[in-house]
Design an enzyme around this catalytic site. Sequence first.
Site, short mmCIF file in Angstrom:
data_model
loop_
_atom_site.label_atom_id
_atom_site.label_comp_id
_atom_site.label_asym_id
_atom_site.label_seq_id
_atom_site.Cartn_x
_atom_site.Cartn_y
_atom_site.Cartn_z
N GLU A 52 26.42 38.73 -66.31
CA GLU A 52 27.87 38.63 -66.49
C GLU A 52 28.38 37.23 -66.13
O GLU A 52 29.27 36.70 -66.78
CB GLU A 52 28.59 39.67 -65.61
CG GLU A 52 28.24 41.12 -65.93
CD GLU A 52 27.02 41.64 -65.16
OE1 GLU A 52 26.08 40.85 -64.92
OE2 GLU A 52 27.01 42.82 -64.80
N CYS A 106 27.09 45.02 -61.06
CA CYS A 106 26.82 45.33 -59.65
C CYS A 106 28.08 45.25 -58.79
O CYS A 106 29.08 44.61 -59.15
CB CYS A 106 25.73 44.42 -59.10
SG CYS A 106 26.22 42.70 -58.99
N CYS A 152 29.29 41.44 -59.67
CA CYS A 152 29.69 41.16 -61.05
C CYS A 152 30.92 41.99 -61.45
O CYS A 152 31.75 41.54 -62.24
CB CYS A 152 28.56 41.47 -62.01
SG CYS A 152 27.18 40.36 -61.79
N ARG A 168 -7.26 35.97 -65.41
CA ARG A 168 -8.04 34.77 -65.75
C ARG A 168 -7.93 34.36 -67.21
O ARG A 168 -7.90 33.20 -67.55
CB ARG A 168 -9.53 34.99 -65.45
CG ARG A 168 -9.86 35.17 -64.00
CD ARG A 168 -11.36 35.15 -63.76
NE ARG A 168 -12.10 36.17 -64.51
CZ ARG A 168 -12.13 37.46 -64.18
NH1 ARG A 168 -11.46 37.90 -63.16
NH2 ARG A 168 -12.84 38.31 -64.91
N GLY A 173 -12.14 53.95 -61.01
CA GLY A 173 -12.91 54.58 -62.08
C GLY A 173 -12.43 55.97 -62.44
O GLY A 173 -11.29 56.33 -62.18
C1 AOF Z 1 24.17 43.00 -62.66
N1 AOF Z 1 23.84 42.06 -63.56
O1 AOF Z 1 22.38 40.70 -64.52
C2 AOF Z 1 21.58 42.13 -62.85
C3 AOF Z 1 21.93 43.18 -61.93
O2 AOF Z 1 19.48 40.41 -55.33
P1 AOF Z 1 20.56 40.33 -56.37
O3 AOF Z 1 21.88 39.96 -55.81
O4 AOF Z 1 20.17 39.49 -57.56
O5 AOF Z 1 20.78 41.83 -56.89
C4 AOF Z 1 19.75 42.48 -57.58
C5 AOF Z 1 20.23 43.85 -58.00
O6 AOF Z 1 21.38 43.72 -58.83
C6 AOF Z 1 19.21 44.59 -58.84
O7 AOF Z 1 18.34 45.37 -58.06
C7 AOF Z 1 20.10 45.47 -59.71
O8 AOF Z 1 20.54 46.58 -58.99
C8 AOF Z 1 21.28 44.54 -59.97
N2 AOF Z 1 20.99 43.71 -61.15
N3 AOF Z 1 23.21 43.58 -61.89
O9 AOF Z 1 25.35 43.33 -62.53
C9 AOF Z 1 22.61 41.59 -63.70
N4 AOF Z 1 20.33 41.66 -62.92
ZN ZN Z 2 25.63 41.50 -60.76
#
Ligand code: AOF
Ligand code: ZN
Length: 354
Positions: free
Chosen positions: A53, A81, A90, A213, A300
């Site tokens: 975002e 988030c 965000c 590798r 295995g």
């Molecule tokens: C979003 N937009 O592009 C992503 C999200 O450690 P941080 O602050 O980078 O947070 C990681 C967490 O944020 C990740 O585990 C997931 O819950 C969220 N990722 N959220 O709004 C994003 N990559």
């Molecule tokens: Zn975010």
Amino acid sequence: MNTDEEYMQRALQLAEYGRGSVSPNPMVGCVLVADGRIIGEGWHRNYGGPHAEVHAVRDAIARGHEALFPLTTAYVTLEPCSHYGKTPPCAALLVHQKITRVVVANDDPNPLVAGRGLTLLRDAGIQVERGLLAEMGQKLNRRFFTFFTKKRPYIILKWAESADGFIAAAGGKPVPISNKYSTQLVHRWRGEEDAILVGRQTTLSDNPSLNVRHWPGTNPVRVVLDRRLSLPQSLRIFDASQPTILYNYLKRTDPPTLPERYSNNFEVAFSQIKPGNDELDQVLSDLYARKIQSVLVEGGTTILEAFVKAGLWDEIRRCQGPMRLGSGVKAPAVGGTLVGSENIDDDLWTFYQR
Ligand code: AOF
Ligand code: ZN
């Protein structure tokens, strides 16, 4: 004028650019649309860096479209988030920029977010829609979703068997079954997962390095089940070239109090499990606690069969080589749904999902 679905498709396409550099974070893409056209785009580029975002908002501002935000719909592949992690939330950014509508593909299962992002948006009067192209989003971040919803790593079982279904010759003697192109493919896969798991017998008879590798990539954590710690230190898994965890009944010890024979090897960690029917669950819970999101199980047969029997797998990748062995150790039976197949020279690969 495009449809919501088309914009979300674009967001998923952008998310894909993060593959290989955002793990253990999910791949996320974001498209900002106003007046029927895209005014900004972004994706989560690397672990620890700004989220999708943020990149999309910056892109729109750089293109001089800031004034259009109150008319804008944000298409985000994952719920924005709500937490202060490595970056500010965000959802708060979208509220602050006065975005009017947010469409997401998947809810974020991370307990730090888990619905709070959407609530934050709704509370600010933003129109929220969920679940658009959810299946595609799930598939894209299947390791991330499995890790948080099942509280265990995403499990991929991989093996090679002869045309007549044997994984090894009689007595467990290893025989090369797949060709060099298949080996290359397997090395690529090793670089795509957080960990690689094998049992004691395989470690003893193959002396595998379990590294990447024949393809560029990061070495996974080596996970070895050695219940009685009886594997000799001369084996490659003890070469301290990559983190290695030994699951065993005897001790949970960490440097510097390692047993004498491991004392020079600080890359080897010990993790104790208790004898029982739930040993795999114990291993998987410990891997979960160590934030390992995915594991490639390379054998295995006993180990592979145990995973199959317990229903503890998400994908099977089976290679059938051209030669016949006539006798030997039977390969595990596949299960689930056949989702694809590929001929690699004279090897036939088949792919299954649960
Ligand atoms: C979003 N937009 O592009 C992503 C999200 O450690 P941080 O602050 O980078 O947070 C990681 C967490 O944020 C990740 O585990 C997931 O819950 C969220 N990722 N959220 O709004 C994003 N990559
Ligand atoms: Zn975010």
